[in-house]
Scaffold this motif. Sequence first.
Motif, mmCIF file in Angstrom:
data_model
loop_
_atom_site.group_PDB
_atom_site.id
_atom_site.type_symbol
_atom_site.label_atom_id
_atom_site.label_comp_id
_atom_site.label_asym_id
_atom_site.label_seq_id
_atom_site.Cartn_x
_atom_site.Cartn_y
_atom_site.Cartn_z
ATOM 1 N N LEU A 183 7.143 14.431 10.868
ATOM 2 C CA LEU A 183 7.371 13.094 11.396
ATOM 3 C C LEU A 183 7.044 12.826 12.645
ATOM 4 C CD1 LEU A 183 8.855 10.380 10.810
ATOM 5 C CD2 LEU A 183 10.938 11.421 11.957
ATOM 6 N N LEU A 184 6.128 11.658 12.862
ATOM 7 C CA LEU A 184 5.765 11.516 14.199
ATOM 8 C C LEU A 184 6.712 10.251 14.662
ATOM 9 C CD1 LEU A 184 3.612 12.135 16.477
ATOM 10 C CD2 LEU A 184 2.179 10.441 15.497
ATOM 11 N N ASN A 185 6.740 9.159 14.305
ATOM 12 C CA ASN A 185 7.264 8.058 14.733
ATOM 13 C C ASN A 185 7.939 7.169 13.598
ATOM 14 O OD1 ASN A 185 4.821 7.678 16.395
ATOM 15 N ND2 ASN A 185 6.488 7.783 17.626
ATOM 16 N N VAL A 186 8.940 6.715 13.616
ATOM 17 C CA VAL A 186 9.677 5.547 12.712
ATOM 18 C C VAL A 186 10.436 4.793 13.245
ATOM 19 C CG1 VAL A 186 11.895 7.184 12.154
ATOM 20 C CG2 VAL A 186 10.937 5.426 10.505
ATOM 21 N N ASP A 187 10.237 3.414 12.747
ATOM 22 C CA ASP A 187 10.974 2.279 13.758
ATOM 23 C C ASP A 187 10.965 1.078 12.875
ATOM 24 O OD1 ASP A 187 12.482 1.098 15.986
ATOM 25 O OD2 ASP A 187 10.518 1.238 17.302
ATOM 26 N N TYR A 188 11.562 -0.136 13.577
ATOM 27 C CA TYR A 188 11.363 -1.417 13.050
ATOM 28 C C TYR A 188 11.023 -2.140 14.196
ATOM 29 C CZ TYR A 188 12.849 -5.955 11.371
ATOM 30 O OH TYR A 188 13.009 -7.323 10.972
ATOM 31 N N TYR B 225 -3.269 10.956 11.589
ATOM 32 C CA TYR B 225 -1.734 10.822 10.803
ATOM 33 C C TYR B 225 -1.828 9.721 10.048
ATOM 34 C CZ TYR B 225 -1.077 7.750 15.016
ATOM 35 O OH TYR B 225 -1.176 7.196 15.811
ATOM 36 N N TYR B 226 -0.675 9.545 9.000
ATOM 37 C CA TYR B 226 -0.356 8.790 7.951
ATOM 38 C C TYR B 226 0.284 7.627 8.796
ATOM 39 C CZ TYR B 226 -2.250 11.581 3.983
ATOM 40 O OH TYR B 226 -2.943 12.147 3.088
ATOM 41 N N ARG B 227 0.230 6.396 8.263
ATOM 42 C CA ARG B 227 0.854 5.314 8.325
ATOM 43 C C ARG B 227 1.440 4.711 7.138
ATOM 44 N NH1 ARG B 227 -2.764 4.718 12.524
ATOM 45 N NH2 ARG B 227 -2.209 4.159 14.741
ATOM 46 N N ILE B 228 2.636 4.235 7.160
ATOM 47 C CA ILE B 228 3.289 3.503 5.820
ATOM 48 C C ILE B 228 4.189 2.427 6.519
ATOM 49 C CG2 ILE B 228 4.819 3.565 3.867
ATOM 50 C CD1 ILE B 228 4.109 6.212 3.150
ATOM 51 N N VAL C 88 6.614 3.988 9.542
ATOM 52 C CA VAL C 88 6.546 5.329 9.787
ATOM 53 C C VAL C 88 5.323 6.063 9.743
ATOM 54 C CG1 VAL C 88 6.695 6.065 7.247
ATOM 55 C CG2 VAL C 88 7.516 7.729 8.761
ATOM 56 N N GLN C 89 5.193 7.048 10.854
ATOM 57 C CA GLN C 89 3.958 7.458 11.043
ATOM 58 C C GLN C 89 4.151 9.154 10.826
ATOM 59 O OE1 GLN C 89 1.867 4.516 14.181
ATOM 60 N NE2 GLN C 89 2.672 6.339 15.070
ATOM 61 N N PHE C 90 3.321 10.016 10.267
ATOM 62 C CA PHE C 90 3.574 11.372 10.208
ATOM 63 C C PHE C 90 2.364 12.116 9.672
ATOM 64 C CE2 PHE C 90 4.058 9.066 6.297
ATOM 65 C CZ PHE C 90 3.482 9.665 5.143
ATOM 66 N N PHE C 91 2.228 13.365 10.153
ATOM 67 C CA PHE C 91 1.084 14.302 9.715
ATOM 68 C C PHE C 91 1.529 14.883 8.376
ATOM 69 C CE2 PHE C 91 0.944 14.654 14.613
ATOM 70 C CZ PHE C 91 -0.536 14.299 14.674
ATOM 71 N N GLU C 92 0.282 15.206 7.713
ATOM 72 C CA GLU C 92 0.289 15.962 6.472
ATOM 73 C C GLU C 92 -0.002 17.292 6.533
ATOM 74 O OE1 GLU C 92 -1.689 15.448 2.019
ATOM 75 O OE2 GLU C 92 -2.785 14.789 3.830
ATOM 76 N N ILE D 104 13.159 -0.059 0.729
ATOM 77 C CA ILE D 104 14.070 -0.532 1.818
ATOM 78 C C ILE D 104 15.009 0.313 2.171
ATOM 79 C CG2 ILE D 104 15.142 -2.656 2.736
ATOM 80 C CD1 ILE D 104 13.795 -4.197 0.528
ATOM 81 N N ASP D 105 16.014 0.811 1.310
ATOM 82 C CA ASP D 105 17.110 1.665 1.551
ATOM 83 C C ASP D 105 16.524 2.856 2.145
ATOM 84 O OD1 ASP D 105 18.677 -0.092 0.928
ATOM 85 O OD2 ASP D 105 19.138 0.702 -0.996
ATOM 86 N N LEU D 106 15.200 3.454 1.951
ATOM 87 C CA LEU D 106 14.720 4.640 2.292
ATOM 88 C C LEU D 106 14.242 4.506 3.747
ATOM 89 C CD1 LEU D 106 12.634 5.956 -0.724
ATOM 90 C CD2 LEU D 106 14.888 6.857 0.024
ATOM 91 N N PHE D 107 13.846 3.292 4.033
ATOM 92 C CA PHE D 107 13.362 3.173 5.455
ATOM 93 C C PHE D 107 14.432 2.999 6.322
ATOM 94 C CE2 PHE D 107 9.044 2.214 4.536
ATOM 95 C CZ PHE D 107 8.326 2.798 5.577
#
Length: 292
Positions: free
Chosen positions: A12-17, A33-36, A82-86, A111-114
């Motif tokens: 995990l790198l970043n997660v936010d709203y 890194y990935y972005r979702i 969310v941004q994260f390395f694989e 939505i609940d997962l985020f």
Amino acid sequence: MIRRALQNTFSLLNVDYVKLSPKWDYRNVISPYYRIYYIDEGSGELSDQSDFLKLEPGYLYIIPSFTLCNLCCKDHLSQYFVQFFEESIDGVSLFSQRRSISKITATPLDIDLFKRLLEINPGRGINRSDDPKVYEKNIFYKEYQELNNQQHLASYMETQGILLQLMGRFLKSQLHLGQGIQHFPIKITETIGHILVNLHQELSVTALAARVNQHPDYFSRQFKTFTGERPVNYILGKRIERAQYLLATSRLTYSEIATQIGFDSLSYFSKSFKKLTGMSPRTYKKQLYKVG
């Protein structure tokens, strides 16, 4: 009992709203890194070299690592991201066959997962500054990794589980798999691992084939069957991906990066980098600083 080990994990790198404005307008974005994204209000645009997607409420979007894309908000846009390395045991990315943006319909569970990801990872937004010159630096990547290391085991495992579920949603869509995932022969898997560990060394097809006791021609055909590329092209691609990662996360000079990934000269490195990414290493590094 049949056991299947997961080859890929995520850091995990970043997660936010966040709520975005027309200032969110960036071109030629490419990151290691990935972005979702999950969009819950407003609209925007997301495009790469082959696809154009409208960012709209009720959908999930993914930008795989090392995917060149454009991001745009015309009016207003709010999103979970969310941004994260694989990280892959065998060196094969889940999106190695098709690194392009994708869009799927979101579900209430998504939505609940985020929301849960935010709850168990507080303070993981881009808090210092919106300027990538500040937040996209090696020192901060290391800081985020240390936060992962300090995380309670239960929260760490739950974070991994959520990221696996979100990635699984895109894998299930089969948008990027083409023929689907194949099970690699042990000799190919071992060779891929050897390549990734020894990118700084000379890696000839003859030497790689000899390591697994195969004729170079047969080895090359087998390698292409399971990776989609000839060994020479695969090695070049991995060297350039590694260069992209180092450009984004370190302060190494261009010459030092070229040496670390097995190029004999800076000019050949620059030429190869531009051939695969469409831009020079210097231009690529400048583009990293434009990501918001």
